[in-house]
Design a protein around this motif. Sequence first.
Motif, PDB file in Angstrom:
ATOM      1  N   GLY A 196      24.533  22.204  33.889  1.00 44.69           N
ATOM      2  CA  GLY A 196      24.486  21.021  34.745  1.00 44.69           C
ATOM      3  C   GLY A 196      25.777  20.227  34.771  1.00 44.69           C
ATOM      4  N   VAL A 197      26.893  20.854  34.401  1.00 45.11           N
ATOM      5  CA  VAL A 197      28.196  20.188  34.484  1.00 45.11           C
ATOM      6  C   VAL A 197      28.691  20.256  35.924  1.00 45.11           C
ATOM      7  CG1 VAL A 197      30.608  20.265  33.734  1.00 45.11           C
ATOM      8  CG2 VAL A 197      28.775  20.716  32.090  1.00 45.11           C
ATOM      9  N   HIS A 198      29.291  19.174  36.398  1.00 47.14           N
ATOM     10  CA  HIS A 198      29.828  19.120  37.752  1.00 47.14           C
ATOM     11  C   HIS A 198      31.249  19.704  37.739  1.00 47.14           C
ATOM     12  CE1 HIS A 198      26.517  16.450  38.889  1.00 47.14           C
ATOM     13  NE2 HIS A 198      26.773  15.789  37.781  1.00 47.14           N
ATOM     14  N   LEU A 199      31.421  20.881  38.324  1.00 45.31           N
ATOM     15  CA  LEU A 199      32.718  21.537  38.351  1.00 45.31           C
ATOM     16  C   LEU A 199      33.455  21.175  39.628  1.00 45.31           C
ATOM     17  CD1 LEU A 199      34.795  23.568  37.239  1.00 45.31           C
ATOM     18  CD2 LEU A 199      33.458  25.386  38.360  1.00 45.31           C
ATOM     19  N   VAL A 200      34.700  20.713  39.465  1.00 44.83           N
ATOM     20  CA  VAL A 200      35.540  20.333  40.597  1.00 44.83           C
ATOM     21  C   VAL A 200      36.777  21.212  40.599  1.00 44.83           C
ATOM     22  CG1 VAL A 200      36.880  18.478  41.663  1.00 44.83           C
ATOM     23  CG2 VAL A 200      34.745  17.946  40.460  1.00 44.83           C
ATOM     24  N   GLN A 201      36.974  21.975  41.664  1.00 42.78           N
ATOM     25  CA  GLN A 201      38.195  22.764  41.772  1.00 42.78           C
ATOM     26  C   GLN A 201      39.260  21.907  42.436  1.00 42.78           C
ATOM     27  OE1 GLN A 201      37.933  26.539  43.793  1.00 42.78           O
ATOM     28  NE2 GLN A 201      40.061  27.080  43.325  1.00 42.78           N
ATOM     29  N   GLY A 202      40.305  21.607  41.693  1.00 44.15           N
ATOM     30  CA  GLY A 202      41.364  20.772  42.232  1.00 44.15           C
ATOM     31  C   GLY A 202      42.374  20.414  41.170  1.00 44.15           C
ATOM     32  N   ASP A 203      43.367  19.651  41.572  1.00 42.27           N
ATOM     33  CA  ASP A 203      44.440  19.207  40.687  1.00 42.27           C
ATOM     34  C   ASP A 203      43.923  18.096  39.788  1.00 42.27           C
ATOM     35  OD1 ASP A 203      46.764  18.168  39.536  1.00 42.27           O
ATOM     36  OD2 ASP A 203      47.955  18.537  41.333  1.00 42.27           O
ATOM     37  N   ALA A 204      44.113  18.261  38.485  1.00 42.34           N
ATOM     38  CA  ALA A 204      43.641  17.256  37.536  1.00 42.34           C
ATOM     39  C   ALA A 204      44.290  15.896  37.765  1.00 42.34           C
ATOM     40  CB  ALA A 204      43.910  17.720  36.108  1.00 42.34           C
ATOM     41  N   LEU A 250      28.548  28.084  21.262  1.00 44.75           N
ATOM     42  CA  LEU A 250      28.299  28.672  22.571  1.00 44.75           C
ATOM     43  C   LEU A 250      28.995  30.028  22.680  1.00 44.75           C
ATOM     44  CD1 LEU A 250      29.055  25.532  24.772  1.00 44.75           C
ATOM     45  CD2 LEU A 250      26.799  26.344  24.069  1.00 44.75           C
ATOM     46  N   GLU A 251      28.534  30.838  23.608  1.00 46.03           N
ATOM     47  CA  GLU A 251      29.227  32.062  24.001  1.00 46.03           C
ATOM     48  C   GLU A 251      29.688  31.861  25.430  1.00 46.03           C
ATOM     49  OE1 GLU A 251      30.085  34.939  22.563  1.00 46.03           O
ATOM     50  OE2 GLU A 251      29.270  34.462  20.575  1.00 46.03           O
ATOM     51  N   LEU A 252      30.999  31.799  25.614  1.00 47.10           N
ATOM     52  CA  LEU A 252      31.551  31.516  26.930  1.00 47.10           C
ATOM     53  C   LEU A 252      32.021  32.789  27.616  1.00 47.10           C
ATOM     54  CD1 LEU A 252      33.717  28.384  26.055  1.00 47.10           C
ATOM     55  CD2 LEU A 252      31.394  28.430  26.989  1.00 47.10           C
ATOM     56  N   SER A 253      31.886  32.806  28.917  1.00 45.77           N
ATOM     57  CA  SER A 253      32.398  33.909  29.717  1.00 45.77           C
ATOM     58  C   SER A 253      33.897  33.737  29.921  1.00 45.77           C
ATOM     59  CB  SER A 253      31.685  33.943  31.072  1.00 45.77           C
ATOM     60  OG  SER A 253      32.234  34.938  31.906  1.00 45.77           O
ATOM     61  N   VAL A 254      34.668  34.756  29.572  1.00 45.22           N
ATOM     62  CA  VAL A 254      36.123  34.726  29.741  1.00 45.22           C
ATOM     63  C   VAL A 254      36.598  36.089  30.214  1.00 45.22           C
ATOM     64  CG1 VAL A 254      36.491  32.941  27.979  1.00 45.22           C
ATOM     65  CG2 VAL A 254      36.556  35.358  27.327  1.00 45.22           C
ATOM     66  N   GLY A 255      37.871  36.146  30.606  1.00 44.33           N
ATOM     67  CA  GLY A 255      38.463  37.399  31.036  1.00 44.33           C
ATOM     68  C   GLY A 255      39.851  37.167  31.573  1.00 44.33           C
ATOM     69  N   PRO A 256      40.458  38.171  32.184  1.00 38.86           N
ATOM     70  CA  PRO A 256      41.816  38.026  32.718  1.00 38.86           C
ATOM     71  C   PRO A 256      41.914  36.852  33.687  1.00 38.86           C
ATOM     72  CG  PRO A 256      41.145  40.318  32.729  1.00 38.86           C
ATOM     73  CD  PRO A 256      39.925  39.528  32.364  1.00 38.86           C
ATOM     74  N   GLY A 257      42.947  36.026  33.510  1.00 37.77           N
ATOM     75  CA  GLY A 257      43.177  34.905  34.404  1.00 37.77           C
ATOM     76  C   GLY A 257      42.705  33.574  33.884  1.00 37.77           C
ATOM     77  N   VAL A 258      42.012  33.556  32.745  1.00 36.68           N
ATOM     78  CA  VAL A 258      41.546  32.287  32.182  1.00 36.68           C
ATOM     79  C   VAL A 258      41.991  32.207  30.725  1.00 36.68           C
ATOM     80  CG1 VAL A 258      39.284  33.115  31.383  1.00 36.68           C
ATOM     81  CG2 VAL A 258      39.583  30.706  31.990  1.00 36.68           C
ATOM     82  N   PHE A 259      42.347  31.008  30.299  1.00 38.41           N
ATOM     83  CA  PHE A 259      42.768  30.773  28.925  1.00 38.41           C
ATOM     84  C   PHE A 259      41.585  30.986  27.982  1.00 38.41           C
ATOM     85  CE2 PHE A 259      43.463  27.873  25.314  1.00 38.41           C
ATOM     86  CZ  PHE A 259      44.714  28.291  24.889  1.00 38.41           C
ATOM     87  N   VAL A 311      37.400  19.552  35.700  1.00 37.35           N
ATOM     88  CA  VAL A 311      38.357  19.742  36.784  1.00 37.35           C
ATOM     89  C   VAL A 311      39.294  20.895  36.426  1.00 37.35           C
ATOM     90  CG1 VAL A 311      40.159  18.696  38.186  1.00 37.35           C
ATOM     91  CG2 VAL A 311      38.263  17.287  37.344  1.00 37.35           C
ATOM     92  N   GLU A 312      39.387  21.874  37.308  1.00 34.59           N
ATOM     93  CA  GLU A 312      40.262  23.024  37.083  1.00 34.59           C
ATOM     94  C   GLU A 312      40.871  23.461  38.408  1.00 34.59           C
ATOM     95  OE1 GLU A 312      42.594  25.888  35.989  1.00 34.59           O
ATOM     96  OE2 GLU A 312      41.583  24.612  34.515  1.00 34.59           O
ATOM     97  N   LEU A 313      42.155  23.770  38.382  1.00 36.72           N
ATOM     98  CA  LEU A 313      42.884  24.138  39.597  1.00 36.72           C
ATOM     99  C   LEU A 313      42.888  25.638  39.868  1.00 36.72           C
ATOM    100  CD1 LEU A 313      44.762  23.317  41.956  1.00 36.72           C
ATOM    101  CD2 LEU A 313      46.681  23.466  40.339  1.00 36.72           C
ATOM    102  N   SER A 314      42.997  26.446  38.827  1.00 33.05           N
ATOM    103  CA  SER A 314      43.226  27.879  38.977  1.00 33.05           C
ATOM    104  C   SER A 314      42.066  28.601  39.657  1.00 33.05           C
ATOM    105  CB  SER A 314      43.482  28.514  37.611  1.00 33.05           C
ATOM    106  OG  SER A 314      43.457  29.926  37.697  1.00 33.05           O
ATOM    107  N   GLU A 315      42.366  29.341  40.712  1.00 35.42           N
ATOM    108  CA  GLU A 315      41.346  30.141  41.379  1.00 35.42           C
ATOM    109  C   GLU A 315      40.862  31.274  40.483  1.00 35.42           C
ATOM    110  OE1 GLU A 315      42.723  31.486  45.145  1.00 35.42           O
ATOM    111  OE2 GLU A 315      42.856  29.478  46.021  1.00 35.42           O
ATOM    112  N   ASP A 316      41.722  31.738  39.574  1.00 38.89           N
ATOM    113  CA  ASP A 316      41.324  32.801  38.651  1.00 38.89           C
ATOM    114  C   ASP A 316      40.358  32.294  37.593  1.00 38.89           C
ATOM    115  OD1 ASP A 316      42.926  34.740  39.894  1.00 38.89           O
ATOM    116  OD2 ASP A 316      44.679  34.144  38.730  1.00 38.89           O
ATOM    117  N   ALA A 317      40.546  31.045  37.168  1.00 32.15           N
ATOM    118  CA  ALA A 317      39.697  30.488  36.109  1.00 32.15           C
ATOM    119  C   ALA A 317      38.353  29.990  36.616  1.00 32.15           C
ATOM    120  CB  ALA A 317      40.437  29.347  35.402  1.00 32.15           C
TER     121      ALA A 317
END
Length: 300
Positions: A176-184, A93-102, A158-164
Amino acid sequence: MKVNVHDPRGEELAQVLVRATAALAQVPSPRVDAELLAAHLLHGGSRSRLQHAALMGERLTPAQVAEYEALVARRASREPLQHITGCAPFYRLELSVGPGVFVPRPETELLVEEALKVLSARAESATGQLRIVDLCAGSGAIAAAVKSELPNAQVFAVELSEDAIPYARKNLEPLGVHLVQGDALTALTEQAGRFDAVLSNPPYIPPGNVPADPEAALHDPEMALYGGGADGMQMPTAIAARAYELLAPGGFFMMEHDDTQEGAVAELLARVGFERCYPVRDLNGRSRHSAGYKPAAAGS
Protein backbone atom coordinates in the motif's frame (compact mmCIF):
# COMPACT_ATOMS: atom_id res chain seq x y z
CA MET A 1 31.95 -29.40 -11.82
CA LYS A 2 31.31 -32.71 -13.55
CA VAL A 3 28.40 -34.92 -12.58
CA ASN A 4 28.84 -38.69 -12.36
CA VAL A 5 26.38 -39.67 -15.07
CA HIS A 6 27.03 -43.39 -14.52
CA ASP A 7 25.33 -43.47 -11.11
CA PRO A 8 21.61 -44.13 -11.74
CA ARG A 9 20.82 -42.80 -8.27
CA GLY A 10 22.18 -39.38 -9.17
CA GLU A 11 24.83 -37.47 -7.27
CA GLU A 12 24.77 -36.54 -3.62
CA LEU A 13 23.83 -32.93 -2.95
CA ALA A 14 26.60 -32.69 -0.34
CA GLN A 15 29.24 -33.53 -2.94
CA VAL A 16 27.80 -31.04 -5.42
CA LEU A 17 27.93 -28.32 -2.77
CA VAL A 18 31.59 -29.04 -2.04
CA ARG A 19 32.48 -28.62 -5.72
CA ALA A 20 30.37 -25.48 -6.02
CA THR A 21 32.08 -23.97 -2.99
CA ALA A 22 35.46 -24.57 -4.63
CA ALA A 23 34.23 -23.01 -7.88
CA LEU A 24 33.16 -19.91 -5.96
CA ALA A 25 36.47 -19.48 -4.14
CA GLN A 26 36.90 -15.91 -5.41
CA VAL A 27 33.60 -14.57 -4.06
CA PRO A 28 33.42 -13.24 -0.48
CA SER A 29 31.31 -16.10 0.97
CA PRO A 30 31.67 -19.17 -1.26
CA ARG A 31 29.92 -21.78 0.91
CA VAL A 32 27.03 -19.49 1.80
CA ASP A 33 26.51 -18.53 -1.83
CA ALA A 34 26.72 -22.16 -2.96
CA GLU A 35 24.02 -23.10 -0.47
CA LEU A 36 21.81 -20.12 -1.30
CA LEU A 37 21.96 -20.89 -5.01
CA ALA A 38 21.08 -24.53 -4.38
CA ALA A 39 18.28 -23.52 -2.02
CA HIS A 40 16.91 -21.16 -4.67
CA LEU A 41 16.89 -23.94 -7.23
CA LEU A 42 15.81 -26.88 -5.12
CA HIS A 43 14.16 -25.88 -1.85
CA GLY A 44 12.17 -22.71 -2.35
CA GLY A 45 14.98 -20.46 -1.17
CA SER A 46 15.22 -22.07 2.29
CA ARG A 47 18.85 -22.54 3.21
CA SER A 48 17.96 -24.51 6.35
CA ARG A 49 15.90 -26.99 4.31
CA LEU A 50 18.75 -27.27 1.85
CA GLN A 51 21.25 -28.02 4.62
CA HIS A 52 18.94 -30.64 6.10
CA ALA A 53 18.49 -32.27 2.69
CA ALA A 54 22.27 -32.44 2.23
CA LEU A 55 22.70 -34.08 5.62
CA MET A 56 20.00 -36.62 4.78
CA GLY A 57 21.81 -37.64 1.59
CA GLU A 58 19.54 -36.07 -1.03
CA ARG A 59 20.64 -36.84 -4.57
CA LEU A 60 20.37 -34.71 -7.68
CA THR A 61 19.64 -35.81 -11.22
CA PRO A 62 22.12 -34.90 -13.96
CA ALA A 63 19.64 -32.28 -15.20
CA GLN A 64 19.47 -30.69 -11.76
CA VAL A 65 23.24 -30.63 -11.44
CA ALA A 66 23.59 -29.05 -14.88
CA GLU A 67 21.06 -26.35 -14.00
CA TYR A 68 22.83 -25.69 -10.72
CA GLU A 69 26.23 -25.54 -12.43
CA ALA A 70 24.90 -22.81 -14.70
CA LEU A 71 23.88 -20.72 -11.68
CA VAL A 72 27.24 -21.27 -10.00
CA ALA A 73 29.06 -20.19 -13.16
CA ARG A 74 27.10 -16.94 -13.21
CA ARG A 75 27.98 -16.25 -9.59
CA ALA A 76 31.64 -17.15 -10.20
CA SER A 77 31.70 -14.43 -12.86
CA ARG A 78 30.71 -12.02 -10.02
CA GLU A 79 27.15 -11.50 -11.13
CA PRO A 80 25.36 -10.48 -7.92
CA LEU A 81 23.75 -13.35 -6.07
CA GLN A 82 20.59 -11.24 -5.76
CA HIS A 83 20.35 -10.86 -9.54
CA ILE A 84 20.52 -14.62 -9.95
CA THR A 85 17.90 -15.40 -7.33
CA GLY A 86 15.83 -12.30 -8.07
CA CYS A 87 15.47 -11.35 -4.43
CA ALA A 88 17.34 -9.63 -1.61
CA PRO A 89 16.70 -9.84 2.13
CA PHE A 90 16.17 -6.48 3.77
CA TYR A 91 14.80 -5.77 7.25
CA ARG A 92 12.61 -8.88 7.62
CA LEU A 93 11.46 -8.60 4.00
CA GLU A 94 12.36 -10.32 0.75
CA LEU A 95 12.57 -7.70 -1.97
CA SER A 96 12.43 -8.19 -5.70
CA VAL A 97 15.65 -7.01 -7.36
CA GLY A 98 17.57 -7.53 -10.58
CA PRO A 99 19.58 -5.78 -13.30
CA GLY A 100 18.98 -2.03 -13.33
CA VAL A 101 18.14 -1.54 -9.66
CA PHE A 102 20.43 -0.91 -6.70
CA VAL A 103 20.66 -3.97 -4.45
CA PRO A 104 19.84 -2.85 -0.86
CA ARG A 105 22.68 -3.16 1.64
CA PRO A 106 22.64 -4.12 5.33
CA GLU A 107 23.90 -0.67 6.37
CA THR A 108 20.66 0.88 5.13
CA GLU A 109 18.82 -1.21 7.72
CA LEU A 110 20.44 1.10 10.30
CA LEU A 111 18.55 4.00 8.74
CA VAL A 112 15.30 2.07 8.97
CA GLU A 113 15.91 1.08 12.60
CA GLU A 114 16.69 4.64 13.69
CA ALA A 115 13.82 6.13 11.72
CA LEU A 116 11.38 3.64 13.23
CA LYS A 117 12.49 4.59 16.75
CA VAL A 118 11.62 8.19 16.01
CA LEU A 119 8.47 7.53 14.01
CA SER A 120 7.02 4.85 16.28
CA ALA A 121 7.15 7.27 19.20
CA ARG A 122 5.61 9.97 17.06
CA ALA A 123 2.86 7.62 15.85
CA GLU A 124 1.82 6.90 19.43
CA SER A 125 1.24 10.57 20.15
CA ALA A 126 -0.01 11.70 16.73
CA THR A 127 -3.63 12.67 16.31
CA GLY A 128 -3.59 11.99 12.57
CA GLN A 129 -1.95 9.69 10.06
CA LEU A 130 1.83 9.93 9.74
CA ARG A 131 3.04 10.91 6.27
CA ILE A 132 6.46 9.63 5.23
CA VAL A 133 8.38 9.78 1.95
CA ASP A 134 11.39 7.82 0.68
CA LEU A 135 13.35 9.85 -1.88
CA CYS A 136 15.58 8.02 -4.41
CA ALA A 137 13.72 4.87 -3.47
CA GLY A 138 15.37 2.41 -5.87
CA SER A 139 13.85 -0.98 -5.09
CA GLY A 140 11.68 0.68 -2.46
CA ALA A 141 13.57 -0.95 0.40
CA ILE A 142 13.25 1.89 2.92
CA ALA A 143 9.61 2.63 2.14
CA ALA A 144 8.69 -1.06 2.25
CA ALA A 145 10.39 -1.66 5.58
CA VAL A 146 8.85 1.42 7.19
CA LYS A 147 5.37 0.63 5.89
CA SER A 148 5.65 -2.98 7.07
CA GLU A 149 6.29 -1.72 10.62
CA LEU A 150 3.93 1.27 10.52
CA PRO A 151 0.98 -0.03 8.47
CA ASN A 152 -1.24 2.92 9.42
CA ALA A 153 1.20 5.49 8.06
CA GLN A 154 0.79 7.02 4.62
CA VAL A 155 4.08 6.19 2.87
CA PHE A 156 5.31 7.52 -0.47
CA ALA A 157 8.32 6.45 -2.54
CA VAL A 158 9.85 8.53 -5.33
CA GLU A 159 12.10 6.96 -7.97
CA LEU A 160 13.21 8.26 -11.36
CA SER A 161 14.79 5.23 -13.04
CA GLU A 162 12.61 3.37 -15.53
CA ASP A 163 14.71 0.27 -14.87
CA ALA A 164 14.11 0.40 -11.12
CA ILE A 165 10.39 1.18 -11.21
CA PRO A 166 9.17 -2.39 -12.00
CA TYR A 167 11.02 -3.74 -8.96
CA ALA A 168 9.78 -0.92 -6.74
CA ARG A 169 6.22 -1.48 -7.92
CA LYS A 170 6.41 -5.20 -7.15
CA ASN A 171 7.81 -4.51 -3.68
CA LEU A 172 5.60 -1.59 -2.72
CA GLU A 173 2.14 -2.05 -4.19
CA PRO A 174 1.24 -5.08 -2.02
CA LEU A 175 2.06 -3.00 1.06
CA GLY A 176 0.00 0.00 0.00
CA VAL A 177 2.93 2.38 -0.53
CA HIS A 178 2.26 5.20 -3.00
CA LEU A 179 4.93 4.91 -5.71
CA VAL A 180 5.73 8.05 -7.70
CA GLN A 181 7.91 7.84 -10.79
CA GLY A 182 9.72 11.14 -11.07
CA ASP A 183 12.61 13.33 -10.01
CA ALA A 184 13.09 13.36 -6.25
CA LEU A 185 13.90 17.08 -6.46
CA THR A 186 10.62 18.08 -8.07
CA ALA A 187 8.05 15.37 -7.29
CA LEU A 188 5.28 15.91 -4.75
CA THR A 189 5.52 19.69 -5.07
CA GLU A 190 1.83 20.04 -4.24
CA GLN A 191 2.51 18.32 -0.91
CA ALA A 192 5.43 20.47 0.23
CA GLY A 193 5.36 21.15 3.95
CA ARG A 194 3.06 18.22 4.72
CA PHE A 195 5.37 15.30 5.56
CA ASP A 196 6.30 14.10 9.02
CA ALA A 197 9.47 12.41 7.78
CA VAL A 198 11.71 12.32 4.72
CA LEU A 199 14.11 9.39 4.42
CA SER A 200 16.68 8.92 1.69
CA ASN A 201 19.56 6.78 0.50
CA PRO A 202 20.66 9.03 -2.38
CA PRO A 203 23.64 8.50 -4.65
CA TYR A 204 26.62 9.85 -2.72
CA ILE A 205 29.84 8.08 -3.75
CA PRO A 206 32.63 10.47 -4.82
CA PRO A 207 33.66 9.89 -8.45
CA GLY A 208 37.11 8.55 -7.51
CA ASN A 209 35.77 5.97 -5.06
CA VAL A 210 34.79 3.23 -7.48
CA PRO A 211 33.46 0.28 -5.43
CA ALA A 212 36.04 -2.46 -4.98
CA ASP A 213 33.53 -5.27 -5.35
CA PRO A 214 32.83 -6.20 -8.98
CA GLU A 215 29.22 -6.87 -8.01
CA ALA A 216 28.72 -3.17 -7.25
CA ALA A 217 31.14 -1.65 -9.73
CA LEU A 218 29.82 -3.60 -12.71
CA HIS A 219 26.19 -4.24 -11.87
CA ASP A 220 24.75 -1.49 -9.67
CA PRO A 221 23.40 1.40 -11.81
CA GLU A 222 25.75 4.40 -11.82
CA MET A 223 22.89 6.80 -11.21
CA ALA A 224 22.31 5.09 -7.87
CA LEU A 225 25.97 5.25 -6.84
CA TYR A 226 27.71 8.50 -7.71
CA GLY A 227 26.56 11.67 -6.02
CA GLY A 228 28.07 14.21 -8.42
CA GLY A 229 30.76 16.80 -7.86
CA ALA A 230 34.32 16.19 -6.74
CA ASP A 231 33.18 15.05 -3.28
CA GLY A 232 29.99 13.19 -4.21
CA MET A 233 27.91 15.75 -2.32
CA GLN A 234 25.94 17.31 -5.17
CA MET A 235 22.95 14.97 -4.88
CA PRO A 236 22.95 14.75 -1.06
CA THR A 237 22.98 18.55 -0.96
CA ALA A 238 19.96 18.76 -3.24
CA ILE A 239 18.11 16.02 -1.34
CA ALA A 240 18.64 17.75 2.01
CA ALA A 241 17.23 21.00 0.63
CA ARG A 242 14.28 19.19 -0.93
CA ALA A 243 13.60 17.32 2.30
CA TYR A 244 13.41 20.61 4.18
CA GLU A 245 10.80 21.86 1.69
CA LEU A 246 8.70 18.71 1.97
CA LEU A 247 8.73 18.49 5.76
CA ALA A 248 6.14 19.99 8.04
CA PRO A 249 7.50 22.03 10.96
CA GLY A 250 9.11 19.64 13.43
CA GLY A 251 9.52 16.98 10.73
CA PHE A 252 12.30 14.40 10.78
CA PHE A 253 14.95 13.90 8.08
CA MET A 254 17.47 11.08 7.78
CA MET A 255 19.92 10.39 4.96
CA GLU A 256 22.57 7.78 4.25
CA HIS A 257 26.02 8.97 3.16
CA ASP A 258 29.63 7.89 2.79
CA ASP A 259 31.57 7.50 6.02
CA THR A 260 34.01 10.16 4.79
CA GLN A 261 31.21 12.73 4.46
CA GLU A 262 30.15 13.05 8.11
CA GLY A 263 31.57 16.55 8.51
CA ALA A 264 30.29 17.77 5.16
CA VAL A 265 26.80 16.44 5.84
CA ALA A 266 26.72 17.99 9.33
CA GLU A 267 27.60 21.37 7.81
CA LEU A 268 25.03 20.82 5.07
CA LEU A 269 22.17 20.06 7.44
CA ALA A 270 22.96 23.08 9.60
CA ARG A 271 23.18 25.32 6.54
CA VAL A 272 19.83 24.12 5.20
CA GLY A 273 18.21 24.88 8.55
CA PHE A 274 17.90 21.52 10.35
CA GLU A 275 18.38 21.40 14.10
CA ARG A 276 19.11 18.69 16.69
CA CYS A 277 21.25 16.95 14.08
CA TYR A 278 23.20 13.81 14.90
CA PRO A 279 25.11 11.00 13.16
CA VAL A 280 24.18 7.32 13.26
CA ARG A 281 27.18 4.97 13.30
CA ASP A 282 27.55 1.37 12.20
CA LEU A 283 29.04 -1.44 14.29
CA ASN A 284 32.53 -0.32 13.28
CA GLY A 285 31.92 3.20 14.57
CA ARG A 286 31.68 4.75 11.12
CA SER A 287 29.12 7.47 10.53
CA ARG A 288 26.84 6.15 7.76
CA HIS A 289 23.72 8.24 8.31
CA SER A 290 22.83 11.69 9.57
CA ALA A 291 19.51 12.90 10.93
CA GLY A 292 17.92 16.15 12.02
CA TYR A 293 14.65 17.99 12.50
CA LYS A 294 13.04 20.91 10.77
CA PRO A 295 12.44 23.56 13.45
CA ALA A 296 8.96 23.39 14.90
CA ALA A 297 8.51 27.12 14.34
CA ALA A 298 9.65 27.01 10.72
CA GLY A 299 7.28 27.85 7.94
CA SER A 300 6.48 25.41 5.17
